[in-house]
Design an enzyme around this catalytic site. Structure first.
Site, mmCIF file in Angstrom:
data_model
loop_
_atom_site.group_PDB
_atom_site.id
_atom_site.type_symbol
_atom_site.label_atom_id
_atom_site.label_comp_id
_atom_site.label_asym_id
_atom_site.label_seq_id
_atom_site.Cartn_x
_atom_site.Cartn_y
_atom_site.Cartn_z
ATOM 1 N N ASP A 21 0.860 -1.196 0.000
ATOM 2 C CA ASP A 21 0.000 0.000 0.000
ATOM 3 C C ASP A 21 0.894 1.244 0.000
ATOM 4 O O ASP A 21 2.108 1.152 0.220
ATOM 5 C CB ASP A 21 -0.916 0.006 1.242
ATOM 6 C CG ASP A 21 -1.876 1.191 1.255
ATOM 7 O OD1 ASP A 21 -2.428 1.552 0.190
ATOM 8 O OD2 ASP A 21 -2.073 1.801 2.335
ATOM 9 N N SER A 22 0.275 2.393 -0.216
ATOM 10 C CA SER A 22 1.016 3.654 -0.143
ATOM 11 C C SER A 22 1.407 3.986 1.293
ATOM 12 O O SER A 22 2.344 4.740 1.525
ATOM 13 C CB SER A 22 0.137 4.783 -0.676
ATOM 14 O OG SER A 22 -1.048 4.840 0.093
ATOM 15 N N CYS A 85 -4.482 -1.514 -2.057
ATOM 16 C CA CYS A 85 -4.723 -0.085 -2.239
ATOM 17 C C CYS A 85 -5.675 0.071 -3.420
ATOM 18 O O CYS A 85 -5.341 -0.323 -4.548
ATOM 19 C CB CYS A 85 -3.390 0.599 -2.536
ATOM 20 S SG CYS A 85 -3.548 2.345 -2.945
ATOM 21 N N CYS A 200 -11.299 2.688 0.340
ATOM 22 C CA CYS A 200 -9.872 2.968 0.501
ATOM 23 C C CYS A 200 -9.453 2.119 1.687
ATOM 24 O O CYS A 200 -10.152 2.101 2.712
ATOM 25 C CB CYS A 200 -9.649 4.449 0.803
ATOM 26 S SG CYS A 200 -7.977 4.830 1.391
ATOM 27 N N HIS A 202 -7.334 2.454 3.888
ATOM 28 C CA HIS A 202 -7.102 3.181 5.140
ATOM 29 C C HIS A 202 -8.381 3.267 5.990
ATOM 30 O O HIS A 202 -8.305 3.352 7.217
ATOM 31 C CB HIS A 202 -6.644 4.617 4.846
ATOM 32 C CG HIS A 202 -5.177 4.747 4.553
ATOM 33 N ND1 HIS A 202 -4.611 4.339 3.381
ATOM 34 C CD2 HIS A 202 -4.164 5.276 5.305
ATOM 35 C CE1 HIS A 202 -3.300 4.599 3.409
ATOM 36 N NE2 HIS A 202 -3.014 5.169 4.554
HETATM 37 N N1 DGL Z 1 -4.908 3.112 0.899
HETATM 38 C C1 DGL Z 1 -5.075 3.645 -0.410
HETATM 39 C C2 DGL Z 1 -6.366 3.167 -1.051
HETATM 40 O O1 DGL Z 1 -6.876 2.106 -0.744
HETATM 41 C C3 DGL Z 1 -4.876 5.107 -0.684
HETATM 42 C C4 DGL Z 1 -4.274 6.054 0.263
HETATM 43 C C5 DGL Z 1 -3.509 7.206 -0.405
HETATM 44 O O2 DGL Z 1 -4.107 8.209 -0.786
HETATM 45 O O3 DGL Z 1 -2.295 7.039 -0.535
HETATM 46 O O4 DGL Z 1 -6.890 3.807 -1.920
#
Ligand code: DGL
Length: 275
Positions: A21-22, A85, A200, A202
């Site tokens: 992931d980021s 992600c 997302c 997160h």
């Molecule tokens: N966790 C990432 C997602 O599922 C994105 C978070 C970011 O903006 O880096 O989209």
């Protein structure tokens, strides 16, 4: 929802899987996989040098995702990789799969699940600004929710709040209220979404906190369990009682904040991807 991949391999039990992931968002996917396959070793990679993806151009996200995954596969020889992600999966999966000869599982918004459970045929998608704009997301809506009204809300703020949360910082309820305000305006008109997708990775890290500030009838949907089932179907199961070895690797600085405690509690050793 798991994005499909036709590769079918039964890798050696001893190989770990990679979760990418980021930032910390993929840890929500780690939690789901860990609950289903407790003995599985995981290399968790945070591209913290490229974070955040949700406000970046597509070419940037494709390039970083592909390069990171190639390095991870070369260094750790994983059985499988999860692009945990939505922002990356909705644009980079074909580019990653064309470079790797292991199964690559993508994480994309659970629009199909939401359309299956919504009673009033109005669903909400809470994702990054990039994900709500993606052609891939539009296609998912056309394919699986064409009989639903869909309210799209893009938030970078919530990504940062989830990062703060895992660092042990307090996330103020009114900050969360503001994020979901566009849905709540709809609730007040009495025809708002009864189901909201956390699109997302997160966001499930704050699922309890979000539910606490939203109307109680809302159903929250995410992709974690579907991804864990998909991973389980693609790998050889670790032996019962096998003790997993987890590593968390970072493309930028290794954190020195509260995230270290969180990761160590989960059994991760920390290291740099380039070191
Ligand atoms: N966790 C990432 C997602 O599922 C994105 C978070 C970011 O903006 O880096 O989209």
């Amino acid at each position: 929802m798991a994005a499909q991949n036709n590769t079918s391999i039964s890798p050696a039990t001893a190989n770990p899987i990679v979760i990418f992931d980021s930032g910390v968002g993929g840890l929500s996917i780690f939690n789901s996989i860990q609950a289903r396959i407790p003995g599985l070793s995981v290399i968790y990679c945070s591209d913290n040098a490229g974070f955040p993806y949700g406000s970046r151009p597509e070419a940037f996200v494709i390039e970083r995702t592909r390069n990171c995954l190639m390095k991870l596969v070369e260094r750790f020889d994983p059985a499988l990789a999860v692009v945990a992600c939505n922002t990356a999966s909705t644009v980079a999966l074909p580019h990653v799969r064309s470079q790797l000869d292991i199964p690559v599982v993508g994480v994309v918004p659970a629009i199909k699940t939401a359309a299956q459970v919504s009673r009033n045929r109005h669903i909400g998608l809470l994702a990054t600004p990039a994900t709500v704009e993606r052609a891939y997301t539009r296609q998912l809506i056309d394919d699986f929710a064409s009989d639903c009204e869909v309210t799209l809300v893009g938030s970078s703020e919530l990504v940062h709040l989830a990062e703060d949360h895992l660092q042990g910082k307090v996330v103020a309820p009114d900050a969360l209220e503001q994020v979901i305000a566009p849905f709540v305006d709809n609730f007040e008109k009495d025809n708002g979404p009864d189901t909201i997708i956390l699109g997302c990775t997160h966001f499930p890290l704050l699922s309890k906190e979000l539910a606490a500030v939203a109307p109680q009838h809302i159903q929250w949907v995410d992709s974690g369990d579907a991804i864990a089932r998909r991973v389980s179907s693609l790998i050889s199961q670790p032996a019962v009682n096998s003790v997993p070895e987890h590593k968390a690797v970072f493309t930028g600085d290794i954190p020195v904040n509260g995230l270290v405690d969180y990761l160590q509690r989960q059994g991760f050793e920390l290291e740099g991807l380039n070191g």
